[in-house]
Enzyme design. Structure first.
Site, PDB file in Angstrom:
ATOM      1  N   LYS A 268      12.084  58.212 101.716  1.00  0.00           N
ATOM      2  CA  LYS A 268      13.349  56.564 101.979  1.00  0.00           C
ATOM      3  C   LYS A 268      13.516  56.287 103.373  1.00  0.00           C
ATOM      4  O   LYS A 268      14.128  57.270 103.570  1.00  0.00           O
ATOM      5  CB  LYS A 268      14.522  57.738 101.113  1.00  0.00           C
ATOM      6  CG  LYS A 268      15.876  56.827 101.324  1.00  0.00           C
ATOM      7  CD  LYS A 268      16.663  57.159 100.227  1.00  0.00           C
ATOM      8  CE  LYS A 268      18.238  56.613 100.563  1.00  0.00           C
ATOM      9  NZ  LYS A 268      19.345  57.269  99.508  1.00  0.00           N
ATOM     10  N   ASP A 273      23.109  53.208 105.002  1.00  0.00           N
ATOM     11  CA  ASP A 273      23.520  52.775 103.430  1.00  0.00           C
ATOM     12  C   ASP A 273      25.537  52.772 103.748  1.00  0.00           C
ATOM     13  O   ASP A 273      25.722  53.810 103.783  1.00  0.00           O
ATOM     14  CB  ASP A 273      23.464  54.356 103.261  1.00  0.00           C
ATOM     15  CG  ASP A 273      23.945  53.825 101.377  1.00  0.00           C
ATOM     16  OD1 ASP A 273      24.041  52.792 100.720  1.00  0.00           O
ATOM     17  OD2 ASP A 273      23.811  55.312 100.359  1.00  0.00           O
ATOM     18  N   LYS A 280      31.135  52.853 100.653  1.00  0.00           N
ATOM     19  CA  LYS A 280      31.714  53.821 100.921  1.00  0.00           C
ATOM     20  C   LYS A 280      33.163  53.913 101.379  1.00  0.00           C
ATOM     21  O   LYS A 280      33.335  52.865 102.336  1.00  0.00           O
ATOM     22  CB  LYS A 280      30.472  54.591 101.524  1.00  0.00           C
ATOM     23  CG  LYS A 280      28.978  54.750 101.119  1.00  0.00           C
ATOM     24  CD  LYS A 280      28.179  55.469 102.144  1.00  0.00           C
ATOM     25  CE  LYS A 280      26.931  55.972 101.227  1.00  0.00           C
ATOM     26  NZ  LYS A 280      27.175  56.692 100.466  1.00  0.00           N
ATOM     27  N   ARG A 354      17.639  55.922  94.836  1.00  0.00           N
ATOM     28  CA  ARG A 354      16.441  55.592  93.430  1.00  0.00           C
ATOM     29  C   ARG A 354      15.621  54.227  93.344  1.00  0.00           C
ATOM     30  O   ARG A 354      14.595  53.762  92.947  1.00  0.00           O
ATOM     31  CB  ARG A 354      17.244  55.923  92.747  1.00  0.00           C
ATOM     32  CG  ARG A 354      18.043  55.257  91.855  1.00  0.00           C
ATOM     33  CD  ARG A 354      19.306  56.235  91.381  1.00  0.00           C
ATOM     34  NE  ARG A 354      20.017  56.880  92.277  1.00  0.00           N
ATOM     35  CZ  ARG A 354      20.742  57.973  90.923  1.00  0.00           C
ATOM     36  NH1 ARG A 354      21.151  58.142  90.068  1.00  0.00           N
ATOM     37  NH2 ARG A 354      21.474  58.636  91.763  1.00  0.00           N
TER      38      ARG A 354
END
Ligand code: BES
Ligand code: MN
Ligand code: ZN
Length: 496
Positions: A268, A273, A280, A354
């Site tokens: 990954k 992110d 977040k 994912r």
């Protein structure tokens, strides 16, 4: 750092520092006994004063010990002699190198590799010594404007073996240890770089650099147009909110026969992110630069196996993107079609790992793999479940899982297996698409793996969730380089 193997008496070593072990309570290792003898019980007498009793973590630095030829003697606590196992040995060596770093010595001769370690041979002890020394002395200073290099570096370590005929094995252990340590250091460097430098394009450039320096590694990079053609709608849905274009990197190491099935590693590579539209909270968000640690470990493993010249084929696949909010970003509820044809309802844009892995896993089919292992900082729940000591392991094949667990045990870079039972699969049911990308609060690490398992039916596959192990917070903040040692050991074990 330069490593050599030698055998000889500790009192005769002309060096800045000799390193010997002391067991609890005050029991001398054989090297310490030899020094005690020539120094007329100098060590026994000092130990009687109670400055150290031999517990792991303790040490004592002495200067100009009578009868010896070295300027320093470092006594290192080794715990109970009968309990000395692999994990104790690793702690003993790490402590010794840490203490050595604090002295003015730039070279040392260590007798710690002569200690008897339960169930471990000379090759293991010496290779571990090299890996641990390199790891403890690792620094990331390239972005400091001053003192890019720290002074007082240990330049040379001599590792002693009790028998001259062990020198050849020792030299092989050093060579392998250096290759693995180089892989670990590369993984740490890539991971520690901030996301404004380490972008998907940067990672692609680093891969091409690796392909140029290692003749046995062929590198290809797919851009967004090429991925679009392959139907990677899931992967591209993650990068569409970012200015940084996604890349799909393949690094093919050929050390085996041409038609031999390769071992495929998929990492990954989310270079940052933010969570996307499901953004977040700000606390510790900087740590999401580490969301490409899986990718970094693939770079590290390919570097190590190619330096070692392992007689197998290995392919590293790195899907790499930046997960950002923005006018073109995915909205919760959006549905995308993956390369496999299966459709995905993106209920949470923060479950992006994912989404890029599933397309990379489908892509991996083209290599006709012997096994596929994906490595990902995938779920916060894995950190809650296992903490920083073990990576999470889930697999559709028990013998593959066992091989990975064994590789983890032997390197101290351990994993712990979680179940991948069918009962969990319904948590990712979607009323609108073939599946949702999240499975609720319960068993978050398992439902993430359930999602991936729907894209790995055609091969033996294992998933490593390294969210807890890939980096540390607090005073040792930084990337660990895990699970490079485990991955490389898994590959070494496939060679016979
Ligand atoms: N990269 C994170 C996982 C992560 C979070 C690793 C914190 C280490 C520390 C991943 O992309 C993520 O955000 N996962 C979500 C999944 C959830 C939305 C189902 C998580 O774990 O909260
Ligand atoms: Mn996320
Ligand atoms: Zn992530």
């Amino acid at each position: 750092m330069n490593f050599t193997i030698k055998s000889g008496n500790p009192e005769k070593q002309r060096t800045a520092c000799v390193v010997v072990g002391i067991f609890e309570s005050h029991r001398l290792s054989s090297a310490a006994t030899a020094i005690d003898k020539v120094s007329k019980k100098y060590l026994s007498n000092i130990l009687k004063h109670g400055d150290m009793d031999g517990k792991i973590g303790q040490s004592l630095l002495l200067h100009n010990v009578p009868g010896t030829s070295s300027s320093r003697l470092l006594l290192v606590g080794c715990g109970k002699e009968k309990k000395l196992d692999g994990s104790h040995y690793r702690r003993i060596v790490a402590n010794a190198i840490g203490k050595l770093k604090l002295t003015g010595a730039t070279e040392a001769v260590s007798y710690l590799s002569e200690l008897n370690v339960k169930d471990r041979d000379g090759y293991w002890k010496l290779r571990q010594f090299v890996e641990i020394s390199q790891s403890v002395t690792y620094e990331f200073r390239q972005l400091k404007s001053k003192n890019k290099r720290s002074k007082n570096k240990i330049k040379k370590l001599v590792l002693m073996v009790s028998d001259r005929k062990d020198v050849a094995t020792g030299e092989r252990a050093i060579k392998d240890g250096i290759a693995i340590a180089n892989g670990v250091a590369l993984a740490r460097d890539l991971a520690n770089l901030p996301a404004n430098i380490c972008t998907p394009t940067y990672l692609a450039e680093q891969a091409k650099k690796l392909g140029k320096s290692q003749k046995s590694v062929k590198v290809t990079v797919l851009d967004e147009a090429a991925m679009e053609k392959l139907g990677m709608g899931s992967l591209l849905s993650v990068s569409q909110g970012s200015r940084q274009p996604a890349k799909l990197i393949s690094m093919e190491y050929k050390g085996g026969k041409k038609d031999e099935k390769p071992f495929v590693l998929v990492g990954k590579g989310v270079t940052f992110d933010t969570g996307g539209i499901s953004i977040k909270p700000s606390a510790a968000m900087d740590e999401m630069k580490y969301d490409m640690c899986g990718a970094a470990s693939v770079f590290g493993a390919i570097t190590a196996v190619s330096e070692m010249g392992l007689p197998i084929n290995v392919v590293g696949v790195v899907p790499t993107v930046e997960n950002m909010p923005g006018g073109e970003a995915t909205r919760p509820g959006d549905i995308y079609t993956s390369m496999s044809g299966q459709t995905i309802e993106v209920l949470n844009t923060d479950a992006e790992g994912r989404l890029i892995l599933c397309d990379a896993l489908t892509y991996s089919e083209k290599f006709n793999p012997a096994t596929v292992i994906d490595i990902a900082t995938l779920t916060g729940s894995c950190v809650i479940a296992l903490g920083k000591h073990a990576s999470g392991l889930l697999s559709n094949n028990d013998s593959l899982a066992k091989n990975i667990l064994d590789a983890g045990e032997s390197t101290g870079d351990r994993a712990w297996q979680l179940p991948l039972w069918d009962e969990y699969q319904h948590q990712i049911d979607s009323p609108f698409a073939d599946m949702a990308n999240i499975g609720g609060r319960e068993a978050g690490t398992i439902t993430a793996a359930c999602f991936l398992s729907r894209f790995t039916k055609k091969f033996k596959w294992a998933h490593l969730d390294i969210a807890g192990t890939a980096w540390l917070t607090g005073k040792n903040k930084g990337a660990t380089g895990r699970p490079v040692p485990m991955l490389v050991q898994y590959l070494i074990d496939r060679c016979d």
